[in-house]
Design an enzyme around this catalytic site. Structure first.
Site, short mmCIF file in Angstrom:
data_model
loop_
_atom_site.label_atom_id
_atom_site.label_comp_id
_atom_site.label_asym_id
_atom_site.label_seq_id
_atom_site.Cartn_x
_atom_site.Cartn_y
_atom_site.Cartn_z
CB CYS A 8 0.09 0.85 -5.79
SG CYS A 8 -1.52 0.30 -6.38
CD GLU B 111 5.99 -12.91 2.46
OE1 GLU B 111 7.17 -13.25 2.46
OE2 GLU B 111 5.61 -11.82 2.92
CB CYS C 76 2.20 -1.72 -2.96
SG CYS C 76 1.85 -3.46 -2.70
CB CYS D 86 -3.72 -10.72 6.04
SG CYS D 86 -3.30 -9.68 4.64
CB CYS E 296 -0.60 -3.14 5.41
SG CYS E 296 -1.87 -3.62 6.51
CB CYS F 40 0.27 -6.91 -7.57
SG CYS F 40 -1.25 -6.00 -7.96
N1 SAH Z 1 -4.49 -5.32 -4.06
C1 SAH Z 1 -5.41 -5.06 -3.01
C2 SAH Z 1 -5.13 -5.83 -1.74
C3 SAH Z 1 -3.71 -5.91 -1.25
S1 SAH Z 1 -2.96 -4.55 -0.48
C4 SAH Z 1 -5.51 -3.60 -2.73
O1 SAH Z 1 -4.69 -2.85 -3.23
O2 SAH Z 1 -6.46 -3.22 -2.06
C5 SAH Z 1 -3.74 -4.35 1.13
C6 SAH Z 1 -3.70 -2.89 1.61
O3 SAH Z 1 -2.38 -2.50 2.03
C7 SAH Z 1 -4.11 -1.93 0.53
O4 SAH Z 1 -4.98 -0.94 1.04
C8 SAH Z 1 -2.79 -1.35 0.13
O5 SAH Z 1 -2.93 -0.13 -0.52
C9 SAH Z 1 -2.08 -1.24 1.45
N2 SAH Z 1 -0.64 -1.02 1.31
C10 SAH Z 1 0.14 -1.35 0.27
N3 SAH Z 1 1.42 -1.00 0.50
C11 SAH Z 1 1.45 -0.44 1.73
C12 SAH Z 1 2.50 0.07 2.56
N4 SAH Z 1 3.77 0.08 2.15
N5 SAH Z 1 2.17 0.55 3.77
C13 SAH Z 1 0.89 0.53 4.20
N6 SAH Z 1 -0.14 0.01 3.48
C14 SAH Z 1 0.14 -0.46 2.25
FE1 SF4 Z 2 -1.31 -4.49 -6.21
FE2 SF4 Z 2 -0.08 -3.54 -4.06
FE3 SF4 Z 2 -1.52 -1.91 -5.60
FE4 SF4 Z 2 -2.78 -3.76 -4.06
S1 SF4 Z 2 -1.57 -2.02 -3.33
S2 SF4 Z 2 -3.18 -3.27 -6.24
S3 SF4 Z 2 -1.24 -5.42 -4.17
S4 SF4 Z 2 0.35 -2.98 -6.22
#
Ligand code: SAH
Ligand code: SF4
Length: 387
Positions: free
Chosen positions: A121, A97, A124, A110, A346, A117
């Site tokens: 985390c 997306e 996410c 974005c 995000c 991934c």
């Molecule tokens: N993998 C990269 C980029 C993608 S995530 C990274 O982790 O930086 C883009 C941003 O959204 C990151 O800062 C991530 O931690 C944040 N993010 C992920 N899940 C989220 C959520 N459920 N609510 C708010 N921000 C989130």
């Molecule tokens: Fe991967 Fe989501 Fe962690 Fe970014 S925030 S590194 S997309 S698992």
């Protein structure tokens, strides 16, 4: 340059130097490279026959060895706030997306760098799906190409709906290093998209060796997903921290920023999760941690999604957190939630990924346990605070 299936070269995935090598190999003048680059990226042309400033003979030769292949857009969603989300199908069959967010005076795109991934985390949605594949240069740059197409840029040259690109969609950009570096360099290339290096941002969860490797290869801006002020908590919500702890991460960020030819600071992203990392003490610790790193802090109130028990903190607690940092002298912004109604805020991006790791199933089982543990740590911090 890279040969693709059927041994045809995908011209849409070549940087200016890649195209230049190609034309040199063909015994042609290097300026052909900039002509082709302009046709594809400035004019949105995918038919080699339409490249009218290139001779018929050379066009035929290009046809034999190459093609212009961009990913397919499968679906489109419109948010009531003006944002748009597109679903892009990549070679593996997975769908990723991308989101366009219009704001006063700018438009931010974005984009995704991987289908799924591998980093897992806990907060996410992309991470929970597991991992399928990395995107090619044409699939990454193709997202910007499609946004320009969909937003009418190619029909009205000079109108630039996308002024900023952030690699904050699905995937960890620095685990798809070569393709991401080539892609951001095409975005910043004057005769392609001509975006300012300040407005092209790679967001990473902290792949330290890759940050070090960026030095000299690109001048893109850097955003770091920090999300916790100490290794104990960060280990729990971001497994990558066990490999690359905070001190090493911040050191690599400093080196990268110092390597740039202008004065820029990194963006520190901090997703605020209720009861996990949003306590006042966390704000004070974060302030101290960043005292020696000039940076901008971006607080992201957690966006909910299915399969997560985490919650978004109250507005009051977000403001408290922000004020502690501000009073300590930091520059802080709070990211406004956009496109929540189309599942495009995000951390909500999921697309359709065929998991190669079977994580999505393991996750459902494990999530409740992880959340319990993390919430407990949050509570301990609260208890310590009240003592
Ligand atoms: N993998 C990269 C980029 C993608 S995530 C990274 O982790 O930086 C883009 C941003 O959204 C990151 O800062 C991530 O931690 C944040 N993010 C992920 N899940 C989220 C959520 N459920 N609510 C708010 N921000 C989130
Ligand atoms: Fe991967 Fe989501 Fe962690 Fe970014 S925030 S590194 S997309 S698992």
């Amino acid at each position: 340059y890279i040969m693709t299936d059927g041994n045809k070269i995908n011209l849409a995935g070549l940087t200016l130097s890649g195209l230049t090598c190609l034309f040199e190999d063909l015994g042609e003048k290097p300026f052909r490279a900039s002509q082709v680059m302009k046709w594809i990226h400035q004019r949105g042309v995918t038919d080699i026959n339409l490249m009218s400033d290139i001779s018929k003979v050379l066009r035929e030769r290009l046809h034999e060895i190459g093609e212009i292949r961009l990913p397919d857009v499968r679906d489109e969603f419109f948010s009531t706030d003006g944002s748009r989300k597109w679903i892009v199908e990549v070679a593996s069959g997975s769908r990723v997306e991308m989101v366009y967010i219009p704001e006063e005076g700018r438009g931010t795109l974005c984009i995704s760098s991987q289908a799924g991934c591998s980093l897992d985390c806990t907060f996410c949605a992309t991470g929970k799906q597991g991992f399928d594949s990395t995107l090619s240069v044409a699939e990454i740059i193709g997202q910007l190409w499609w946004a320009n197409k969909k937003l009418g840029n190619y029909e009205q040259p000079g109108n630039h709906p996308v002024s900023n690109v952030v690699m904050m969609g699905m995937g960890e950009p620095l685990l798809n290093f070569d393709n991401v570096i080539d892609s951001v360099n095409i975005m910043m290339e004057d005769i392609a998209y001509g975006l300012s290096k300040r407005k092209v941002t790679i967001s990473t969860s902290g792949v330290v060796p890759a940050i070090n490797k960026m030095i000299g290869l690109t001048e893109a801006s850097l955003a770091i997903s920090l999300h916790a002020p100490n290794d104990g908590l960060r280990n729990q919500i971001m497994p990558i921290n066990r490999k690359y702890p905070i001190a090493e991460l911040l050191q690599s960020v400093k080196s990268y920023m110092a390597s740039l030819s202008d004065n820029r600071v990194p963006l520190i992203e901090y997703t605020l999760i209720k009861g996990v990392n949003d306590h006042r003490q966390h704000a004070r610790d974060l302030s101290e941690l960043l005292a020696s790193l000039p940076s901008k802090i971006n607080l992201i109130p957690f966006n909910t999604f299915e399969l997560s028990d985490y919650e978004r903190p109250s507005n009051a607690s977000v403001s408290n957190f922000r004020e502690i940092l501000r009073k300590a002298g930091h520059t802080v912004t709070v990211r406004t939630t956009r496109a929540d109604d189309i599942g495009a805020a995000c951390g909500q991006l999921v697309g359709d990924v065929s998991d190669q790791t079977s994580r999505s199933i393991r996750h459902q089982r494990r999530m409740s346990k992880v959340n319990e543990k993390v919430k407990l740590t949050g509570k301990l911090a609260t208890a310590a605070e009240s003592m």
